[in-house]
Scaffold this motif. Structure first.
Motif, PDB file in Angstrom:
ATOM      1  N   MET A   1      -8.208   7.529 -28.864  1.00 31.14           N
ATOM      2  CA  MET A   1      -8.653   7.883 -27.502  1.00 31.14           C
ATOM      3  C   MET A   1      -7.658   7.336 -26.460  1.00 31.14           C
ATOM      4  N   LEU A   2      -7.222   8.215 -25.588  1.00 30.47           N
ATOM      5  CA  LEU A   2      -6.268   7.796 -24.568  1.00 30.47           C
ATOM      6  C   LEU A   2      -6.976   6.984 -23.493  1.00 30.47           C
ATOM      7  N   GLU A   3      -6.184   6.135 -22.858  1.00 33.25           N
ATOM      8  CA  GLU A   3      -6.756   5.391 -21.734  1.00 33.25           C
ATOM      9  C   GLU A   3      -7.048   6.344 -20.579  1.00 33.25           C
ATOM     10  N   LYS A   4      -7.929   5.869 -19.712  1.00 32.30           N
ATOM     11  CA  LYS A   4      -8.350   6.702 -18.581  1.00 32.30           C
ATOM     12  C   LYS A   4      -7.212   6.994 -17.616  1.00 32.30           C
ATOM     13  N   VAL A   5      -6.366   5.981 -17.443  1.00 37.77           N
ATOM     14  CA  VAL A   5      -5.265   6.104 -16.498  1.00 37.77           C
ATOM     15  C   VAL A   5      -3.961   5.887 -17.246  1.00 37.77           C
ATOM     16  N   TYR A   6      -2.962   6.665 -16.908  1.00 37.77           N
ATOM     17  CA  TYR A   6      -1.664   6.509 -17.560  1.00 37.77           C
ATOM     18  C   TYR A   6      -0.922   5.339 -16.945  1.00 37.77           C
ATOM     19  N   ASN A   7      -0.609   4.359 -17.773  1.00 37.09           N
ATOM     20  CA  ASN A   7       0.170   3.220 -17.309  1.00 37.09           C
ATOM     21  C   ASN A   7       1.584   3.330 -17.851  1.00 37.09           C
ATOM     22  N   ALA A   8       2.464   3.827 -16.997  1.00 35.14           N
ATOM     23  CA  ALA A   8       3.829   4.099 -17.421  1.00 35.14           C
ATOM     24  C   ALA A   8       4.482   2.881 -18.060  1.00 35.14           C
ATOM     25  N   LYS A   9       4.230   1.728 -17.456  1.00 37.76           N
ATOM     26  CA  LYS A   9       4.866   0.493 -17.914  1.00 37.76           C
ATOM     27  C   LYS A   9       4.614   0.216 -19.395  1.00 37.76           C
ATOM     28  N   ASP A  10       3.423   0.591 -19.855  1.00 35.78           N
ATOM     29  CA  ASP A  10       3.057   0.276 -21.240  1.00 35.78           C
ATOM     30  C   ASP A  10       3.800   1.117 -22.266  1.00 35.78           C
ATOM     31  N   HIS A  11       4.430   2.181 -21.817  1.00 41.45           N
ATOM     32  CA  HIS A  11       4.999   3.122 -22.775  1.00 41.45           C
ATOM     33  C   HIS A  11       6.505   3.315 -22.698  1.00 41.45           C
ATOM     34  N   GLU A  12       7.041   3.229 -21.477  1.00 42.47           N
ATOM     35  CA  GLU A  12       8.395   3.746 -21.259  1.00 42.47           C
ATOM     36  C   GLU A  12       9.470   3.090 -22.129  1.00 42.47           C
ATOM     37  N   ASP A  13       9.455   1.770 -22.192  1.00 43.26           N
ATOM     38  CA  ASP A  13      10.518   1.121 -22.961  1.00 43.26           C
ATOM     39  C   ASP A  13      10.461   1.495 -24.444  1.00 43.26           C
ATOM     40  N   ASP A  14       9.233   1.562 -24.975  1.00 45.28           N
ATOM     41  CA  ASP A  14       9.087   1.933 -26.390  1.00 45.28           C
ATOM     42  C   ASP A  14       9.599   3.337 -26.649  1.00 45.28           C
ATOM     43  N   ILE A  15       9.220   4.220 -25.742  1.00 46.88           N
ATOM     44  CA  ILE A  15       9.634   5.610 -25.924  1.00 46.88           C
ATOM     45  C   ILE A  15      11.153   5.726 -25.878  1.00 46.88           C
ATOM     46  N   TYR A  16      11.760   5.012 -24.929  1.00 47.60           N
ATOM     47  CA  TYR A  16      13.208   5.123 -24.818  1.00 47.60           C
ATOM     48  C   TYR A  16      13.883   4.636 -26.105  1.00 47.60           C
ATOM     49  N   ILE A 585      14.811   1.463  -0.505  1.00 47.11           N
ATOM     50  CA  ILE A 585      13.953   1.479  -1.683  1.00 47.11           C
ATOM     51  C   ILE A 585      14.769   1.155  -2.917  1.00 47.11           C
ATOM     52  N   ASP A 586      14.282   0.226  -3.693  1.00 44.68           N
ATOM     53  CA  ASP A 586      14.947  -0.142  -4.934  1.00 44.68           C
ATOM     54  C   ASP A 586      14.324   0.648  -6.077  1.00 44.68           C
ATOM     55  N   PRO A 587      15.141   1.468  -6.750  1.00 41.98           N
ATOM     56  CA  PRO A 587      14.568   2.318  -7.796  1.00 41.98           C
ATOM     57  C   PRO A 587      13.805   1.535  -8.869  1.00 41.98           C
ATOM     58  N   LEU A 588      14.337   0.373  -9.231  1.00 42.24           N
ATOM     59  CA  LEU A 588      13.672  -0.385 -10.301  1.00 42.24           C
ATOM     60  C   LEU A 588      12.273  -0.846  -9.898  1.00 42.24           C
ATOM     61  N   GLU A 589      12.152  -1.197  -8.640  1.00 39.79           N
ATOM     62  CA  GLU A 589      10.857  -1.641  -8.143  1.00 39.79           C
ATOM     63  C   GLU A 589       9.861  -0.480  -8.185  1.00 39.79           C
ATOM     64  N   MET A 590      10.346   0.699  -7.841  1.00 35.50           N
ATOM     65  CA  MET A 590       9.481   1.878  -7.852  1.00 35.50           C
ATOM     66  C   MET A 590       9.076   2.253  -9.279  1.00 35.50           C
ATOM     67  N   ILE A 591      10.024   2.095 -10.199  1.00 41.53           N
ATOM     68  CA  ILE A 591       9.729   2.394 -11.598  1.00 41.53           C
ATOM     69  C   ILE A 591       8.646   1.441 -12.094  1.00 41.53           C
ATOM     70  N   GLU A 592       8.797   0.176 -11.737  1.00 38.04           N
ATOM     71  CA  GLU A 592       7.824  -0.839 -12.121  1.00 38.04           C
ATOM     72  C   GLU A 592       6.435  -0.480 -11.580  1.00 38.04           C
ATOM     73  N   LYS A 593       6.420   0.012 -10.380  1.00 41.07           N
ATOM     74  CA  LYS A 593       5.145   0.271  -9.717  1.00 41.07           C
ATOM     75  C   LYS A 593       4.521   1.614 -10.096  1.00 41.07           C
ATOM     76  N   TYR A 594       5.337   2.641 -10.160  1.00 37.54           N
ATOM     77  CA  TYR A 594       4.774   3.985 -10.320  1.00 37.54           C
ATOM     78  C   TYR A 594       5.240   4.713 -11.576  1.00 37.54           C
ATOM     79  N   GLY A 595       6.190   4.151 -12.265  1.00 39.88           N
ATOM     80  CA  GLY A 595       6.687   4.811 -13.463  1.00 39.88           C
ATOM     81  C   GLY A 595       7.893   5.678 -13.168  1.00 39.88           C
ATOM     82  N   THR A 596       8.739   5.814 -14.180  1.00 40.46           N
ATOM     83  CA  THR A 596       9.970   6.580 -14.018  1.00 40.46           C
ATOM     84  C   THR A 596       9.705   8.052 -13.743  1.00 40.46           C
TER      85      THR A 596
END
Length: 921
Positions: A1-16, A585-596
RNA sequence: GGGCGCUUAGCUCAGUUGGUUAGAGCGUCUGGUUUACACCCAGAAGGUCGUAGGUUCGACUCCUACAGCGCCCACCA
C-alpha cells in the motif's frame, strides 16, 4: 500500500542509484547503428554544456539539466542509442579569480606562491567543486553517462587543444601580433572583447587648449603622449593646418609636436572638431594610427602608471596624473572648460578591473583567412560560421536569434586567444632565448609572466611543441647550454578549449567509435547569453578541426540544433543573483523541500524558448501538488487493480473498452501519446507537459476515476492507462514515475521501457463529443445546485428533455445521478414543458430541469435567466451582423459561414426557450 | 545610434499558418470530513488582449507609428 502523500525525499536517491547501477545511462549500441544508412538513423546525443568547476550549480544549470534530460529520456525510451555526455569546464579566469579571492582573504597573492604552488591550490579547489557539481547533477535526476564524463583539462582534451592550435598555426591562421587589447591592470591579463562590460557612469569632459585647437577629452592624461591631431577633411576651420605640424604645450614645460591629419572619422560637431590621437590606448586612435602610419608610444604602463612619455608626470597613477594635470592646465590657462557627461567605463566582467587598452604581443586567430574547404569553396572561419547557420544545417531555436548571430559574426574581429593567467591550457609554444634573457626570466617568472612587454625578452626562435624541446646544447658542454627554451607562459582563452567540447569529449583527434557514432550531436541546449561566447566558437572549432581531418561537411557540425532557453528571474523580473538572498532560489533547497520532479516542472512549464521566466517558491509548491496528484491517481488505480487477476496477456494488450467513458478516456489517452512525442520532438516542452497535466488532473482524476468508482471492474483499463501515463510522464518527472512503476510488477525499469505507440483506431472524436455532453449535463446540474444553494449532500430530482440524445443519456444515467447527486433522473425523449417550481438550464440539444419543492423565491432564478438572456442576445446580434454582411458570405470560406449560421440558429433557439421559461416563472 | 523581445484576468504566463462567446496555474470569493489525494473536491467572480491608425468579409494574431519595461550590439575624442 502506497503512502497517502508522496515524499520525494524518501525515494529519489535510491531511484537514482538504481538507474546508475542498471547501466541505463550508457547508450546501447545495437547493430543497426554501426551498419548505418539503410534504416532510419537511430542515434541521439547531447553534450552537456560543462558547468564551470568553480562552485555550485544555480537555477540556470537546473533548467538546462531538466530540458536536456527530457529529450534524453524520451529518445532512450524510443529505443534510440542515446548518449548524454557530462563534464565540467576549468573556466580559466573565473576559477583563477575565485582562488585568488580566497588567497586574498588570507592576505596572500598568487605571486607569493608562485606558479606551481598556486596551480596546486586551484586544482584542489576544482576537485572539490567538481564533486559538489556531480552531486547536484545527480540530484536533478540527470540521466547522463558518467562513464564518459570529461573535464576540459583532461589529458585527452588537452591533446585535442594542442592539435587544434598546431593545425591553426600550420595553416597560418594563428599569429602573434602587436595589437590593441583589453588589458586589465588589476588581474594583469588581457581579456577578449566580449569579456568586457561597460559600466555607465558620470564623467567629466575636459576642453583643453591644444596648440591652435581645442580638444575635448575625458582622459586628459593620455593626451600627453599623442602622436597626431585629427580633424575632418571637410572642416573649413582647420584646413590651413592640414599636413603641417603643430606644437602643443601642456604644463610644466611638457610639449609635444604633432602632425595635423585629416580623417572622415572625426565628427565636426563634437567638441571643437579636433581630436588628439593616442594610438596606444584607444581603439579608434589605434586604427587611425595604422591608417596614417603614426608612432604608437605607450603612455600608460601595465600597472596603470604613466610612462616616461608623460614627461614630468611619469610614474604617477592614472587618476593622480589626471588630477594633477588638470590642475596644472588650469593654472596655465589652458583648461578652456569642463562639462559633465555620461560615459561608459570598460571593465573586466570577471573581476571588475578597469580596462586599459594596450598594445601587446598576443596570439590571435585570424577569422578572415580563407582556410576551410566548405561546400566546394575555400572559406574563412567567419564565412563558415555564417554559412552553416544560413543554410539551416544548424538551426537556432527560436529563430530570431539567427539575426543577432549573423550580426555578431559579421562584425567579428580576430580572436585574441592568449591570457596572462596561470590557470588553463598553457600555450604550446617555446621560445629560444639567450642565456642572458633566460636568466632574466628565471628571476622574474614567478612575479611577472609578460615576456615581451615587461621583461623585454627577444626570442631567437619560436617553435610549436607539446613537450619541452631538447636544449640546443653545446655538444661538449651539456651543463652550460648556450641557449635555452622557455615555454610561452600564457594560457589559452577558456573558450578555446570549450569550443571543442562536442568532439574533444568523444576522443578527437583519435578516430574513436564514440566519435563515429555520436557526432554531430543532435541538440545544443544552452542559455541565450552564451550564444556568442560559446555556441559560435563551437561552430568555428568543429568545422575547422573536423574538416581539416578530412571529414565530410555534415560530420563536421558540432550540432544540428541549438535550443536557447531563457534566464530565470525572480518574481519581480529581476535577475537572480547570489548577492540578493531574498529572491535567490537555491535548487538544492527546493529539491529538499518539494522534490526534484516538482522543481523540474516549475523550470520549463510556462516558458518559451529564448524568453526569460520568473520563478518563485509558490510555483514550485504548485507542481509539488501536482506530483502528489499523479501519485494519488496511481494509488487509487493500484488499490482497485487486483494484480492476480491480470493475466500476462492482459498486461500486454489493449483493454476492451466497455462504456462510453472507457472509449472516451482511451481516445484522449492515445491523442495524448501522439501529441506528447510530437511536441518533445518540436522542442515544445511546455506545451507537452501542460497537455499531460490537464489530462492527468482534469480528465483522468476529476472524471474518469470518479466514473470508475461507479462503473467498477476496470482492472485491466486502469492498469493499461496507468502504465501509459507513467511512461508519458517519465521524461518530465522521472523519479515519481519510476517509483510507481515498481508497483506494477514490471520486468524492466521505466527508464528503459519502450515509449508508447499511439493507436489511431482508438482515437474516436464522436465518442469524445458524446462524453462531453454527459459532462456538460453534470456540470450544468452542479451549477444550478450551487446557484440555488442546495445543500451539497442532498439528493434531488432532475428532469431531462433529451430529444435525440435520449439513448446516450439513459446509458450513462448512473454516472449523471451519482456525480450530480440525484436521487431520481427522468429522461424524456419528447420536448416537455417546464415543470412547475423548477430551475432550468439549456444546453445545445437538451434541457435540464430541477424541480424544487422548497423553491419559494423565484427572484434569483429570474435574474439569472435574464442575465443569460441578455448575454445571448448580444451574442446573437453580433452573429446577425456578421451574417448580414454580403462580403462575409461571399469571401469567407464555406465552412466558416456554415459554422456561423449554425451558431445563429442555436442561439435563436436558446433565446426562445429562455423567453418562454421567463413567462412561465 | 542599430537591433531584438515583452506589454493578454489581481499575479505568473499560454494563445500554433488571421475564423466558436480569448485559456491555464496561483490568488480571491461561496460551499464541502463524497473511504486516491485538504499537497483535496464542487461552484463562481474576474479581461473593450499597451495606445492610435491601417490591411481584411473578419485582427489577440498581419502592417505602420507611438508609449512603457527589459535585453543585446556598437560608439562615446
Amino acid at each position: 500500500m502506497l503512502e497517502k502523500v508522496y515524499n520525494a525525499k524518501d525515494h529519489e536517491d535510491d531511484i537514482y542509484q538504481l538507474w546508475e547501477e542498471s547501466g541505463a545511462f550508457s547508450p546501447k549500441l545495437n547493430s543497426k547503428i554501426t551498419k548505418g544508412s539503410d534504416s532510419k538513423k537511430k542515434v541521439f546525443s547531447i553534450s552537456m554544456p560543462p558547468p564551470n568547476a568553480t562552485g555550485t550549480l544555480h537555477l540556470g544549470h537546473s533548467v538546462m539539466l531538466a530540458l536536456e534530460d527530457i529529450m534524453i529520456r524520451f529518445h532512450r525510451m524510443k529505443g534510440d542509442s542515446t548518449l548524454y555526455l557530462p563534464g565540467t569546464d576549468h573556466a580559466a579566469i573565473a576559477t583563477q579569480n575565485k582562488v585568488e579571492q580566497i588567497l586574498e582573504e588570507n592576505n596572500k597573492k598568487r605571486t607569493d606562491l608562485g606558479r606551481e604552488k598556486f596551480l596546486e591550490k586551484v586544482r584542489k579547489f576544482v576537485a572539490d567543486s567538481q564533486n559538489t557539481i556531480r552531486n547536484q547533477i545527480r540530484k536533478m535526476g540527470t540521466s547522463c553517462d558518467w562513464s564518459r564524463e570529461k573535464y576540459t583539462l583532461d589529458d585527452s582534451l588537452n591533446k585535442a587543444v594542442n592539435e587544434f592550435f598546431k593545425r591553426l598555426l600550420n595553416d597560418d591562421i594563428i599569429y602573434r601580433g602587436d595589437r590593441l587589447v583589453n588589458w586589465d591592470p588589476k588581474m594583469q591579463t588581457t581579456v577578449a572583447d566580449d569579456e568586457v562590460d561597460f559600466d555607465e557612469s558620470k564623467g567629466i569632459l575636459y576642453y583643453i587648449q591644444y596648440g591652435p585647437f581645442i580638444v575635448a577629452t575625458s582622459r586628459p592624461e593620455t593626451k600627453l603622449g599623442d602622436t597626431a591631431v585629427a580633424v575632418n577633411p571637410d572642416d573649413k576651420r582647420w584646413k590651413k593646418y592640414l599636413g603641417k605640424k603643430v606644437e602643443v604645450e601642456f604644463a610644466k614645460g611638457h610639449k609635444i609636436t604633432v602632425p595635423v591629419i585629416a580623417d572622415q572619422m572625426v565628427d565636426m560637431k563634437f567638441g571643437s572638431g579636433a581630436i588628439g590621437v593616442t594610438p596606444a590606448h584607444s581603439l579608434t586612435d589605434f586604427e587611425l594610427a595604422e591608417k596614417h602610419n603614426l608612432e604608437k608610444p605607450q603612455v600608460i604602463d601595465f600597472q596603470g602608471k604613466m610612462t616616461k612619455v608623460a614627461g614630468p608626470y611619469a610614474g604617477l597613477d592614472i587618476f593622480a596624473c589626471r588630477k594633477k594635470l588638470v590642475k596644472d592646465l588650469e593654472k596655465a590657462g589652458r583648461l578652456v572648460k569642463t562639462e559633465e557627461y555620461d560615459q561608459s567605463v570598460a571593465v573586466n566582467y570577471r573581476g571588475g578591473g578597469i580596462i586599459e587598452p594596450q598594445i601587446m604581443k598576443q596570439w590571435f586567430v585570424n577569422v578572415n583567412k580563407k582556410a576551410i574547404d566548405w561546400k566546394g569553396k575555400k572559406r574563412s572561419l567567419k564565412e563558415v560560421m555564417l554559412e552553416t547557420v544560413r543554410s539551416k544545417d544548424i538551426k537556432i531555436i527560436p529563430g530570431r536569434f539567427e539575426k543577432t548571430y549573423f550580426h555578431w559574426i559579421e562584425n567579428l574581429r580576430d580572436w585574441c586567444i592568449s591570457r596572462q593567467i596561470w590557470w588553463g591550457h598553457q600555450i604550446p609554444i617555446w621560445y629560444k632565448v639567450s642565456k642572458e634573457d633566460f636568466a632574466k626570466w628565471q628571476k622574474a617568472k614567478e612575479k611577472s609572466s609578460h615576456l615581451f612587454q615587461i621583461l623585454n625578452i627577444t626570442p631567437l626562435e619560436t617553435k610549436f611543441s607539446e613537450t619541452p624541446p631538447k636544449y640546443l646544447k653545446h655538444p661538449n658542454n651539456p651543463t652550460d647550454p648556450t641557449f635555452f627554451w622557455i615555454r610561452d607562459p600564457d594560457t589559452l582563452d577558456t573558450w578555446f578549449s570549450s569550443s571543442m567540447w562536442t568532439f574533444s569529449t568523444l576522443g578527437w583527434p583519435e578516430k574513436t567509435e564514440d566519435f563515429k557514432n555520436f557526432h554531430p550531436t543532435d541538440v545544443m541546449e544552452t542559455g541565450y547569453d552564451i550564444l556568442f561566447f560559446w555556441v559560435a566558437r563551437m561552430i568555428l572549432a568543429s568545422t575547422y578541426c573536423l574538416r581539416s581531418s578530412g571529414l565530410p561537411e555534415d560530420k563536421c557540425l558540432p550540432f544540428k540544433n541549438v535550443y536557447l532557453h531563457g534566464l530565470i528571474r525572480d518574481r519581480n523580473g529581476k535577475k537572480m543573483s547570489k548577492s540578493n538572498p531574498e529572491t535567490c532560489i537555491d535548487p538544492l533547497e527546493m529539491i529538499e523541500k518539494y522534490g526534484t520532479d516538482a522543481l523540474r516542472l516549475s523550470l520549463f512549464i510556462g516558458a518559451t524558448p529564448g524568453n526569460d521566466m520568473s520563478l518563485y517558491e509558490e510555483k514550485i509548491a504548485g507542481y509539488r501538488n501536482f506530483v502528489n496528484k499523479l501519485w494519488n491517481v496511481a494509488r487509487f488505480a493500484l488499490m482497485n487493480i487486483d494484480m492476480k487477476k491480470l493475466t500476462d496477456q492482459d498486461r500486454n494488450s489493449i483493454p476492451k473498452s466497455q462504456t462510453l467513458a472507457d472509449k472516451w478516456i482511451l481516445s484522449k489517452l492515445h491523442k495524448l501519446i501522439k501529441n506528447t512525442g510530437n511536441r518533445i520532438e518540436k522542442f515544445a516542452f511546455s506545451e507537452a507537459a501542460e497537455e499531460l497535466y490537464r489530462f492527468t488532473w482534469m480528465d483522468l482524476a476529476d472524471w474518469y476515476l470518479e466514473i470508475a468508482k461507479i462503473e467498477k471492474n476496470k482492472d485491466h483499463l486502469l492498469y493499461y492507462i496507468l502504465r501509459k501515463l507513467l511512461k508519458l510522464w517519465h521524461p518530465f518527472t522521472p523519479f515519481v514515475t519510476e517509483v510507481l512503476w515498481k508497483e506494477l510488477d514490471q520486468p524492466e525499469l521505466l527508464i528503459e521501457s519502450p515509449w508508447p505507440r499511439s493507436e489511431k483506431s482508438l482515437i474516436r472524436p464522436t465518442k469524445e463529443k458524446e462524453f462531453s455532453l454527459i459532462r456538460e449535463i453534470i456540470s450544468g446540474i452542479r451549477n444550478l445546485r450551487a446557484k440555488a444553494k442546495i445543500e451539497p449532500a442532498k439528493r434531488i430530482k432532475a428532469i431531462l428533455s433529451a430529444g435525440s440524445k435520449e439513448k446516450l443519456i439513459s446509458e450513462n444515467q448512473e454516472i449523471i445521478k451519482t456525480l450530480a447527486r440525484l436521487e431520481n433522473l427522468e429522461i424524456h425523449k419528447k420536448l416537455i414543458s417546464k415543470p412547475a417550481k423548477s430551475l432550468s438550464k439549456f444546453l445545445d440539444k437538451l434541457e435540464i430541469y430541477l424541480p424544487l419543492e422548497g423553491l419559494k423565491d423565484l427572484k434569483q432564478e429570474k435574474e439569472r435567466l435574464n442575465k443569460e438572456l441578455s448575454e445571448l442576445q448580444c451574442y446573437q446580434a453580433s452573429l446577425d451582423k456578421k451574417l448580414a454582411n454580403k462580403q462575409f458570405i461571399s469571401n469567407a470560406p464555406k465552412e466558416v459561414v456554415e459554422k456561423e449560421k449554425a451558431k445563429y440558429t442555436e442561439a435563436t433557439k436558446k433565446i426562445k426557450k429562455i423567453k418562454s421559461q421567463l413567462k412561465n416563472l
